[in-house]
Design a protein around this motif. Structure first.
Motif, PDB file in Angstrom:
ATOM      1  N   UNK A   1       0.838  -1.216   0.000  1.00 39.75           N
ATOM      2  CA  UNK A   1       0.000   0.000   0.000  1.00 39.75           C
ATOM      3  C   UNK A   1       0.869   1.262   0.000  1.00 39.75           C
ATOM      4  N   UNK A   2       1.749   1.348  -0.991  1.00 38.88           N
ATOM      5  CA  UNK A   2       2.638   2.515  -1.110  1.00 38.88           C
ATOM      6  C   UNK A   2       1.809   3.780  -1.300  1.00 38.88           C
ATOM      7  N   UNK A   3       2.170   4.834  -0.540  1.00 39.40           N
ATOM      8  CA  UNK A   3       1.394   6.081  -0.556  1.00 39.40           C
ATOM      9  C   UNK A   3       2.190   7.223  -1.173  1.00 39.40           C
ATOM     10  N   UNK A   4       1.505   8.216  -1.700  1.00 44.93           N
ATOM     11  CA  UNK A   4       2.198   9.382  -2.262  1.00 44.93           C
ATOM     12  C   UNK A   4       3.123  10.024  -1.235  1.00 44.93           C
ATOM     13  N   UNK A   5       4.300  10.401  -1.693  1.00 42.26           N
ATOM     14  CA  UNK A   5       5.259  11.088  -0.831  1.00 42.26           C
ATOM     15  C   UNK A   5       6.163  10.171  -0.032  1.00 42.26           C
ATOM     16  N   UNK A   6       5.902   8.868  -0.022  1.00 44.02           N
ATOM     17  CA  UNK A   6       6.761   7.963   0.735  1.00 44.02           C
ATOM     18  C   UNK A   6       8.089   7.734   0.012  1.00 44.02           C
ATOM     19  N   UNK A   7       9.119   7.467   0.809  1.00 44.56           N
ATOM     20  CA  UNK A   7      10.428   7.113   0.280  1.00 44.56           C
ATOM     21  C   UNK A   7      10.500   5.590   0.174  1.00 44.56           C
ATOM     22  N   UNK A   8      10.785   5.101  -1.046  1.00 42.84           N
ATOM     23  CA  UNK A   8      10.757   3.659  -1.306  1.00 42.84           C
ATOM     24  C   UNK A   8      12.088   3.220  -1.898  1.00 42.84           C
ATOM     25  N   UNK A   9      12.603   2.080  -1.429  1.00 44.80           N
ATOM     26  CA  UNK A   9      13.828   1.492  -1.963  1.00 44.80           C
ATOM     27  C   UNK A   9      13.508   0.107  -2.499  1.00 44.80           C
ATOM     28  N   UNK A  10      13.816  -0.114  -3.783  1.00 40.66           N
ATOM     29  CA  UNK A  10      13.611  -1.407  -4.439  1.00 40.66           C
ATOM     30  C   UNK A  10      14.969  -2.082  -4.577  1.00 40.66           C
ATOM     31  N   UNK A  11      15.165  -3.180  -3.860  1.00 36.51           N
ATOM     32  CA  UNK A  11      16.465  -3.861  -3.800  1.00 36.51           C
ATOM     33  C   UNK A  11      16.479  -5.016  -4.804  1.00 36.51           C
ATOM     34  N   UNK A  12      17.403  -4.935  -5.764  1.00 36.96           N
ATOM     35  CA  UNK A  12      17.414  -5.905  -6.856  1.00 36.96           C
ATOM     36  C   UNK A  12      16.336  -5.546  -7.855  1.00 36.96           C
ATOM     37  N   UNK A  13      16.393  -4.320  -8.356  1.00 36.60           N
ATOM     38  CA  UNK A  13      15.282  -3.752  -9.134  1.00 36.60           C
ATOM     39  C   UNK A  13      15.121  -4.358 -10.508  1.00 36.60           C
ATOM     40  N   UNK A  14      16.127  -5.082 -11.005  1.00 35.92           N
ATOM     41  CA  UNK A  14      15.996  -5.668 -12.329  1.00 35.92           C
ATOM     42  C   UNK A  14      15.721  -4.610 -13.384  1.00 35.92           C
ATOM     43  N   UNK A  15      14.715  -4.869 -14.219  1.00 36.93           N
ATOM     44  CA  UNK A  15      14.374  -3.944 -15.298  1.00 36.93           C
ATOM     45  C   UNK A  15      13.542  -2.752 -14.830  1.00 36.93           C
TER      46      UNK A  15
ATOM     47  N   UNK B   1      10.528  -2.589 -13.273  1.00 38.92           N
ATOM     48  CA  UNK B   1       9.066  -2.620 -13.339  1.00 38.92           C
ATOM     49  C   UNK B   1       8.408  -2.280 -12.005  1.00 38.92           C
ATOM     50  N   UNK B   2       8.879  -2.911 -10.938  1.00 38.35           N
ATOM     51  CA  UNK B   2       8.285  -2.699  -9.622  1.00 38.35           C
ATOM     52  C   UNK B   2       8.488  -1.261  -9.163  1.00 38.35           C
ATOM     53  N   UNK B   3       9.698  -0.743  -9.347  1.00 40.11           N
ATOM     54  CA  UNK B   3       9.992   0.628  -8.925  1.00 40.11           C
ATOM     55  C   UNK B   3       9.148   1.633  -9.713  1.00 40.11           C
ATOM     56  N   UNK B   4       9.007   1.417 -11.006  1.00 44.55           N
ATOM     57  CA  UNK B   4       8.215   2.324 -11.842  1.00 44.55           C
ATOM     58  C   UNK B   4       6.757   2.299 -11.414  1.00 44.55           C
ATOM     59  N   UNK B   5       6.235   1.128 -11.096  1.00 49.11           N
ATOM     60  CA  UNK B   5       4.851   1.029 -10.621  1.00 49.11           C
ATOM     61  C   UNK B   5       4.674   1.758  -9.293  1.00 49.11           C
ATOM     62  N   UNK B   6       5.658   1.636  -8.399  1.00 44.49           N
ATOM     63  CA  UNK B   6       5.569   2.320  -7.101  1.00 44.49           C
ATOM     64  C   UNK B   6       5.632   3.829  -7.286  1.00 44.49           C
ATOM     65  N   UNK B   7       6.473   4.287  -8.211  1.00 47.81           N
ATOM     66  CA  UNK B   7       6.567   5.720  -8.473  1.00 47.81           C
ATOM     67  C   UNK B   7       5.255   6.257  -9.048  1.00 47.81           C
ATOM     68  N   UNK B   8       4.554   5.423  -9.807  1.00 51.57           N
ATOM     69  CA  UNK B   8       3.269   5.844 -10.377  1.00 51.57           C
ATOM     70  C   UNK B   8       2.232   6.092  -9.285  1.00 51.57           C
TER      71      UNK B   8
END
Length: 269
Positions: A39-53, A55-62
């Motif tokens: 349940x990632x919320x706007x304004x939160x600081x998120x770290x994706x470890x082993x981000x690969x291509x 996809x997960x980080x881009x979805x969280x940023x969205x």
């Protein structure tokens, strides 16, 4: 160079080889599941470890979060940056080691990893890093294949005949075992919970899925580059072929289904 450093350099090269685009698409449902649980919320600081291509980080940023993705493989980071640019995403990507994260202590609200930190050789070290970067009350989510999953069977059946891992390394499949995960996080203070899930991969002919793995799966591509000049590649290629042929039905089709676990954690408030 010590064995651990050599192993990490080998891992970076292996995950930089090949083309993981199709594989990333195939596990998209698990990525959506993880983001829903965090349940990632706007304004939160998120770290994706082993981000690969990425996809997960881009979805969280969205979702409005400020996201940084790190990966040990330079080619993965470069591809993630291109993907973020194409998507107009604010997600940022850097090279990084799950066992030695550059993020400050207690600096992120969410740390997550999709079938990635499980491949760090020293599990307790990686677990300690995931916990260290979380702010009080911060949330962790890790996806890992279970030890009895089809993916686990594939990993066991197709181990390349390469130099053995360092003595400190542990099997990535242990991240799918609840008792082991509780043990490696025991000193971190994180409150853990676990949920199961299943990924159903697209049905292919046995030859299609064999070709995808031999031609695009990074560790196998890297192994081929090393072993073929030595005349040692064919036995490994035969193992891959036998594995998927053994999964085929009477029509020669393979529907690969693999179970995973979602490891959820919360730092003390």
């Amino acid at each position: 160079m010590d064995d651990l450093t050599r192993a990490k350099q080998g891992a970076a090269a292996a995950w930089s080889a090949g083309d993981f685009t199709r594989f990333a698409q195939m596990i998209g449902s698990s990525r959506e599941r993880l983001l829903g649980l965090l349940a990632v919320r706007p304004g939160e600081e998120v770290l994706d470890v082993g981000c690969g291509y990425g996809d997960l980080a881009i979805d969280a940023a969205a979702a409005g979060a400020s996201v940084v993705g790190v990966d040990i493989a330079p080619a993965m980071v470069a591809t993630a940056r291109r993907a973020a640019g194409a998507a107009g995403s604010s997600a940022r990507f850097e090279e990084g080691d799950a066992e030695d994260l550059a993020a400050d202590t207690a600096s992120v609200d969410v740390v997550m990893s999709s079938f990635a930190c499980m491949f760090a050789p020293r599990h307790a070290v990686a677990a300690g890093e995931l916990a260290r970067v979380l702010r009080p009350g911060g949330r962790m989510g890790v996806l890992a294949w279970t030890p009895d999953s089809d993916i686990a069977q594939f990993i066991r059946a197709t181990v390349p005949p390469l130099p053995p891992p360092p003595a400190s390394a542990q099997s990535p499949l242990l991240w799918g075992d609840e008792a082991h995960v509780r043990e490696i996080f025991a000193e971190t203070g994180l409150e853990l919970s676990f949920e199961g899930g299943t990924v159903t991969f697209p049905t292919m002919t046995a030859q299609e899925i064999i070709d995808v793995h031999l031609n695009d799966f990074g560790p196998l591509v890297a192994a081929r580059a090393m072993l073929e000049p030595q005349g040692r590649w064919q036995p490994l290629a035969d193992d891959v072929t036998a594995f998927f042929q053994g999964k085929a039905d009477a029509a020669g089709l393979v529907t690969f289904v693999s179970d995973y676990v979602v490891v959820l954690g919360r730092a003390p408030a």
